[in-house]
Design a protein around this motif. Structure first.
Motif, PDB file in Angstrom:
ATOM      1  N   ILE A   1       0.845  -1.198   0.000  1.00  8.29           N
ATOM      2  CA  ILE A   1       0.000   0.000   0.000  1.00  8.29           C
ATOM      3  C   ILE A   1       0.877   1.243   0.000  1.00  8.29           C
ATOM      4  CG2 ILE A   1      -1.735   1.257   1.303  1.00  8.29           C
ATOM      5  CD1 ILE A   1      -3.100  -1.268   1.464  1.00  8.29           C
ATOM      6  N   ASP A   2       0.591   2.140  -0.926  1.00  2.22           N
ATOM      7  CA  ASP A   2       1.293   3.423  -0.997  1.00  2.22           C
ATOM      8  C   ASP A   2       0.597   4.421  -0.068  1.00  2.22           C
ATOM      9  OD1 ASP A   2       2.895   5.546  -1.794  1.00  2.22           O
ATOM     10  OD2 ASP A   2       1.612   6.027  -3.511  1.00  2.22           O
TER      11      ASP A   2
ATOM     12  N   GLU B   1       0.539   7.573  -0.073  1.00  2.00           N
ATOM     13  CA  GLU B   1      -0.069   8.681  -0.815  1.00  2.00           C
ATOM     14  C   GLU B   1      -1.447   8.279  -1.354  1.00  2.00           C
ATOM     15  OE1 GLU B   1      -0.446  12.476  -2.298  1.00  2.00           O
ATOM     16  OE2 GLU B   1       1.074  11.690  -0.940  1.00  2.00           O
ATOM     17  N   THR B   2      -1.559   7.089  -1.903  1.00  2.00           N
ATOM     18  CA  THR B   2      -2.838   6.588  -2.393  1.00  2.00           C
ATOM     19  C   THR B   2      -3.832   6.417  -1.246  1.00  2.00           C
ATOM     20  OG1 THR B   2      -1.665   5.403  -4.134  1.00  2.00           O
ATOM     21  CG2 THR B   2      -3.928   4.736  -3.710  1.00  2.00           C
ATOM     22  N   LEU B   3      -3.354   5.908  -0.126  1.00  2.00           N
ATOM     23  CA  LEU B   3      -4.202   5.732   1.050  1.00  2.00           C
ATOM     24  C   LEU B   3      -4.737   7.076   1.540  1.00  2.00           C
ATOM     25  CD1 LEU B   3      -5.280   3.667   3.112  1.00  2.00           C
ATOM     26  CD2 LEU B   3      -3.209   4.075   4.437  1.00  2.00           C
ATOM     27  N   ARG B   4      -3.889   8.104   1.553  1.00  2.00           N
ATOM     28  CA  ARG B   4      -4.313   9.429   1.999  1.00  2.00           C
ATOM     29  C   ARG B   4      -5.376  10.005   1.070  1.00  2.00           C
ATOM     30  NH1 ARG B   4      -4.026  14.326   0.313  1.00  2.00           N
ATOM     31  NH2 ARG B   4      -2.598  13.784  -1.349  1.00  2.00           N
ATOM     32  N   VAL B   5      -5.173   9.867  -0.232  1.00  2.00           N
ATOM     33  CA  VAL B   5      -6.127  10.411  -1.204  1.00  2.00           C
ATOM     34  C   VAL B   5      -7.489   9.735  -1.053  1.00  2.00           C
ATOM     35  CG1 VAL B   5      -6.647  10.526  -3.678  1.00  2.00           C
ATOM     36  CG2 VAL B   5      -4.376  11.138  -2.856  1.00  2.00           C
ATOM     37  N   GLN B   6      -7.506   8.439  -0.763  1.00  2.58           N
ATOM     38  CA  GLN B   6      -8.764   7.711  -0.637  1.00  2.58           C
ATOM     39  C   GLN B   6      -9.457   7.945   0.701  1.00  2.58           C
ATOM     40  OE1 GLN B   6      -7.797   3.639  -1.460  1.00  2.58           O
ATOM     41  NE2 GLN B   6      -7.634   3.983  -3.663  1.00  2.58           N
TER      42      GLN B   6
ATOM     43  N   ARG C   1       4.487  11.692   1.741  1.00  2.39           N
ATOM     44  CA  ARG C   1       4.601  10.233   1.762  1.00  2.39           C
ATOM     45  C   ARG C   1       5.372   9.794   3.020  1.00  2.39           C
ATOM     46  NH1 ARG C   1       5.372   9.349  -3.420  1.00  2.39           N
ATOM     47  NH2 ARG C   1       3.422   8.300  -3.817  1.00  2.39           N
TER      48      ARG C   1
END
Length: 83
Positions: free
Chosen positions: A32-33, A35-40, A49
């Motif tokens: 899990i990235d 940055e992707t987790l934060r955006v979602q 990051r």
């Protein structure tokens, strides 16, 4: 509780929880990235990051510390006899 016993208790809860957090962070962030987790999850929150990795590590450490502390308490804590 003596100072020596308190330090032993502290070491026997902090160190295993730290190691568990390190392993959990590696396994979790390999898939899990942050940055992707934060955006979602929190799109309005601006975090780097590296901040995501740091927050994740400390969250894993808190869970590990809780588990280690609970194990210490349920095993009798300071009331155990040492022979």
């Amino acid at each position: 509780m003596s100072k020596e016993r308190w330090l032993q208790c502290l070491g026997s809860t902090l160190w295993p929880s730290f190691l568990a957090a390190a392993v959990a962070s590696v396994v979790f962030f390999a898939a899990i990235d942050p940055e992707t987790l934060r955006v979602q999850t929190f799109p309005g929150l601006e975090l780097s990051r590296m901040a995501g990795y740091t927050i994740g590590f400390f969250m894993f450490w808190a869970v590990g510390l809780f588990a280690s502390g609970l194990t210490y308490v349920l095993s009798g804590g300071d009331n155990r006899r040492h022979e």
